[in-house]
Design a protein around this motif. Structure first.
Motif, PDB file in Angstrom:
ATOM      1  N   ASP A  77     -25.819 -13.383 -66.613  1.00  0.00           N
ATOM      2  CA  ASP A  77     -25.775 -14.817 -66.294  1.00  0.00           C
ATOM      3  C   ASP A  77     -26.152 -15.718 -67.541  1.00  0.00           C
ATOM      4  O   ASP A  77     -27.267 -15.776 -67.793  1.00  0.00           O
ATOM      5  CB  ASP A  77     -26.719 -15.306 -64.999  1.00  0.00           C
ATOM      6  CG  ASP A  77     -26.469 -16.532 -64.497  1.00  0.00           C
ATOM      7  OD1 ASP A  77     -25.585 -17.318 -65.057  1.00  0.00           O
ATOM      8  OD2 ASP A  77     -27.282 -17.082 -63.652  1.00  0.00           O
ATOM      9  N   PHE A  78     -24.895 -15.957 -68.196  1.00  0.00           N
ATOM     10  CA  PHE A  78     -25.299 -16.937 -69.310  1.00  0.00           C
ATOM     11  C   PHE A  78     -25.698 -17.983 -69.030  1.00  0.00           C
ATOM     12  O   PHE A  78     -26.148 -18.786 -70.070  1.00  0.00           O
ATOM     13  CB  PHE A  78     -24.168 -16.736 -70.165  1.00  0.00           C
ATOM     14  CG  PHE A  78     -23.574 -15.394 -70.986  1.00  0.00           C
ATOM     15  CD1 PHE A  78     -24.605 -14.834 -71.740  1.00  0.00           C
ATOM     16  CD2 PHE A  78     -22.674 -14.766 -70.294  1.00  0.00           C
ATOM     17  CE1 PHE A  78     -24.404 -13.436 -72.301  1.00  0.00           C
ATOM     18  CE2 PHE A  78     -22.393 -13.479 -70.806  1.00  0.00           C
ATOM     19  CZ  PHE A  78     -23.146 -13.019 -71.800  1.00  0.00           C
ATOM     20  N   ASN A  79     -25.219 -18.757 -67.849  1.00  0.00           N
ATOM     21  CA  ASN A  79     -25.704 -20.087 -67.358  1.00  0.00           C
ATOM     22  C   ASN A  79     -24.872 -21.097 -68.155  1.00  0.00           C
ATOM     23  O   ASN A  79     -25.442 -22.154 -68.658  1.00  0.00           O
ATOM     24  CB  ASN A  79     -27.182 -20.385 -67.459  1.00  0.00           C
ATOM     25  CG  ASN A  79     -27.679 -21.348 -66.509  1.00  0.00           C
ATOM     26  OD1 ASN A  79     -26.563 -21.756 -65.406  1.00  0.00           O
ATOM     27  ND2 ASN A  79     -28.513 -22.036 -66.654  1.00  0.00           N
ATOM     28  N   TYR A  80     -23.733 -20.877 -68.651  1.00  0.00           N
ATOM     29  CA  TYR A  80     -22.832 -21.837 -69.485  1.00  0.00           C
ATOM     30  C   TYR A  80     -22.153 -22.541 -68.505  1.00  0.00           C
ATOM     31  O   TYR A  80     -21.690 -22.174 -67.454  1.00  0.00           O
ATOM     32  CB  TYR A  80     -21.716 -21.112 -70.416  1.00  0.00           C
ATOM     33  CG  TYR A  80     -22.313 -19.919 -71.393  1.00  0.00           C
ATOM     34  CD1 TYR A  80     -23.629 -20.165 -71.847  1.00  0.00           C
ATOM     35  CD2 TYR A  80     -21.525 -19.227 -72.082  1.00  0.00           C
ATOM     36  CE1 TYR A  80     -24.177 -19.349 -72.807  1.00  0.00           C
ATOM     37  CE2 TYR A  80     -21.887 -18.489 -73.136  1.00  0.00           C
ATOM     38  CZ  TYR A  80     -23.213 -18.611 -73.576  1.00  0.00           C
ATOM     39  OH  TYR A  80     -23.822 -17.733 -74.514  1.00  0.00           O
ATOM     40  N   THR A  81     -22.140 -23.974 -68.464  1.00  0.00           N
ATOM     41  CA  THR A  81     -21.509 -24.749 -67.820  1.00  0.00           C
ATOM     42  C   THR A  81     -20.088 -25.416 -68.500  1.00  0.00           C
ATOM     43  O   THR A  81     -19.261 -25.937 -67.798  1.00  0.00           O
ATOM     44  CB  THR A  81     -22.261 -26.011 -67.381  1.00  0.00           C
ATOM     45  OG1 THR A  81     -22.662 -26.606 -68.598  1.00  0.00           O
ATOM     46  CG2 THR A  81     -23.497 -25.516 -66.630  1.00  0.00           C
ATOM     47  N   SER A  82     -19.948 -25.132 -69.715  1.00  0.00           N
ATOM     48  CA  SER A  82     -18.765 -25.492 -70.298  1.00  0.00           C
ATOM     49  C   SER A  82     -18.728 -24.755 -71.777  1.00  0.00           C
ATOM     50  O   SER A  82     -19.561 -24.105 -72.177  1.00  0.00           O
ATOM     51  CB  SER A  82     -18.687 -26.961 -70.620  1.00  0.00           C
ATOM     52  OG  SER A  82     -19.795 -27.387 -71.583  1.00  0.00           O
ATOM     53  N   LEU A  83     -17.628 -24.879 -72.414  1.00  0.00           N
ATOM     54  CA  LEU A  83     -17.616 -24.553 -73.822  1.00  0.00           C
ATOM     55  C   LEU A  83     -18.409 -24.997 -74.573  1.00  0.00           C
ATOM     56  O   LEU A  83     -18.987 -24.111 -75.339  1.00  0.00           O
ATOM     57  CB  LEU A  83     -15.952 -24.736 -74.263  1.00  0.00           C
ATOM     58  CG  LEU A  83     -15.745 -24.145 -75.604  1.00  0.00           C
ATOM     59  CD1 LEU A  83     -15.765 -22.568 -75.687  1.00  0.00           C
ATOM     60  CD2 LEU A  83     -14.018 -24.699 -75.977  1.00  0.00           C
ATOM     61  N   ALA A  84     -18.552 -26.189 -74.708  1.00  0.00           N
ATOM     62  CA  ALA A  84     -19.605 -26.922 -75.739  1.00  0.00           C
ATOM     63  C   ALA A  84     -20.887 -26.353 -75.385  1.00  0.00           C
ATOM     64  O   ALA A  84     -21.787 -26.155 -76.100  1.00  0.00           O
ATOM     65  CB  ALA A  84     -19.535 -28.303 -75.543  1.00  0.00           C
ATOM     66  N   ASP A  85     -21.168 -26.326 -73.920  1.00  0.00           N
ATOM     67  CA  ASP A  85     -22.550 -26.059 -73.835  1.00  0.00           C
ATOM     68  C   ASP A  85     -22.960 -24.244 -74.061  1.00  0.00           C
ATOM     69  O   ASP A  85     -23.771 -24.130 -74.507  1.00  0.00           O
ATOM     70  CB  ASP A  85     -22.607 -26.044 -72.039  1.00  0.00           C
ATOM     71  CG  ASP A  85     -24.168 -25.450 -71.560  1.00  0.00           C
ATOM     72  OD1 ASP A  85     -25.121 -25.870 -71.964  1.00  0.00           O
ATOM     73  OD2 ASP A  85     -23.998 -24.644 -70.775  1.00  0.00           O
ATOM     74  N   GLY A  86     -21.745 -23.413 -73.973  1.00  0.00           N
ATOM     75  CA  GLY A  86     -21.964 -22.255 -74.043  1.00  0.00           C
ATOM     76  C   GLY A  86     -21.959 -22.104 -75.833  1.00  0.00           C
ATOM     77  O   GLY A  86     -22.692 -21.194 -76.232  1.00  0.00           O
ATOM     78  N   LEU A  87     -21.256 -22.733 -76.653  1.00  0.00           N
ATOM     79  CA  LEU A  87     -21.529 -22.890 -78.127  1.00  0.00           C
ATOM     80  C   LEU A  87     -22.859 -23.156 -78.495  1.00  0.00           C
ATOM     81  O   LEU A  87     -23.504 -22.534 -79.295  1.00  0.00           O
ATOM     82  CB  LEU A  87     -20.418 -23.501 -78.815  1.00  0.00           C
ATOM     83  CG  LEU A  87     -18.859 -23.134 -78.634  1.00  0.00           C
ATOM     84  CD1 LEU A  87     -17.899 -24.272 -79.039  1.00  0.00           C
ATOM     85  CD2 LEU A  87     -18.775 -21.825 -79.430  1.00  0.00           C
ATOM     86  N   ARG A  88     -23.486 -24.174 -77.834  1.00  0.00           N
ATOM     87  CA  ARG A  88     -24.564 -24.666 -78.264  1.00  0.00           C
ATOM     88  C   ARG A  88     -25.662 -23.606 -77.801  1.00  0.00           C
ATOM     89  O   ARG A  88     -26.712 -23.231 -78.545  1.00  0.00           O
ATOM     90  CB  ARG A  88     -24.892 -26.062 -77.465  1.00  0.00           C
ATOM     91  CG  ARG A  88     -26.114 -26.732 -77.890  1.00  0.00           C
ATOM     92  CD  ARG A  88     -26.412 -28.035 -77.181  1.00  0.00           C
ATOM     93  NE  ARG A  88     -26.009 -28.039 -75.730  1.00  0.00           N
ATOM     94  CZ  ARG A  88     -27.017 -27.578 -74.766  1.00  0.00           C
ATOM     95  NH1 ARG A  88     -28.123 -26.786 -75.370  1.00  0.00           N
ATOM     96  NH2 ARG A  88     -26.506 -27.393 -73.518  1.00  0.00           N
TER      97      ARG A  88
END
Length: 132
Positions: A77-88
């Protein structure tokens, strides 16, 4: 769940196309038809290296556990909500190196594929009498 990661995939495909076709356009002005495989290889390698962080996060978004997957579900569960959120989050929590995991296999696959694709494309255009 069917469209999970669609936005990230769209962003990746657009970014790859922009970098790859810009490199191909610049390169074809300086190289002749004999060098089309090398140009395709280099343009694909460049676009792959530039877009690897987006591909890593896109893959994680698509594979991450989601609410409702159940207790028996396996994954992270990386808990990414969007591409920008995941990159950050990936850069902050794991460092920039994490955004380039898996670069070598993708680089080899895409570069060789780009060499085959572009040299075939240029050869077909030449055979049909279209300007190259």
């Amino acid at each position: 769940a069917l469209y999970t990661g669609f936005g990230a995939t769209l962003a990746l495909d657009v970014a790859v196309a922009v970098v790859q076709f810009t490199a191909l356009d610049a390169g074809r002005r300086h190289l002749d038809i004999k060098n089309s495989a090398a140009l395709g290889f280099m343009a694909s390698a460049l676009s792959t290296a530039c877009t690897e962080p987006v591909d890593v996060v896109r893959t994680r978004i698509m594979a991450q556990l989601r609410r409702g997957d159940g207790a028996k579900a396996k994954g992270t569960d990386f808990n990414y909500t969007s591409l920008a959120d995941g990159l950050r989050k990936a850069a902050a929590e794991e460092g920039l190196v994490a955004l380039y995991r898996g670069l070598l296999p993708r680089l080899l696959l895409k570069s060789v594929g780009g060499a085959i694709w572009y040299s075939t494309y240029v050869s077909c255009r030449a055979a049909l009498g279209a300007p190259v």
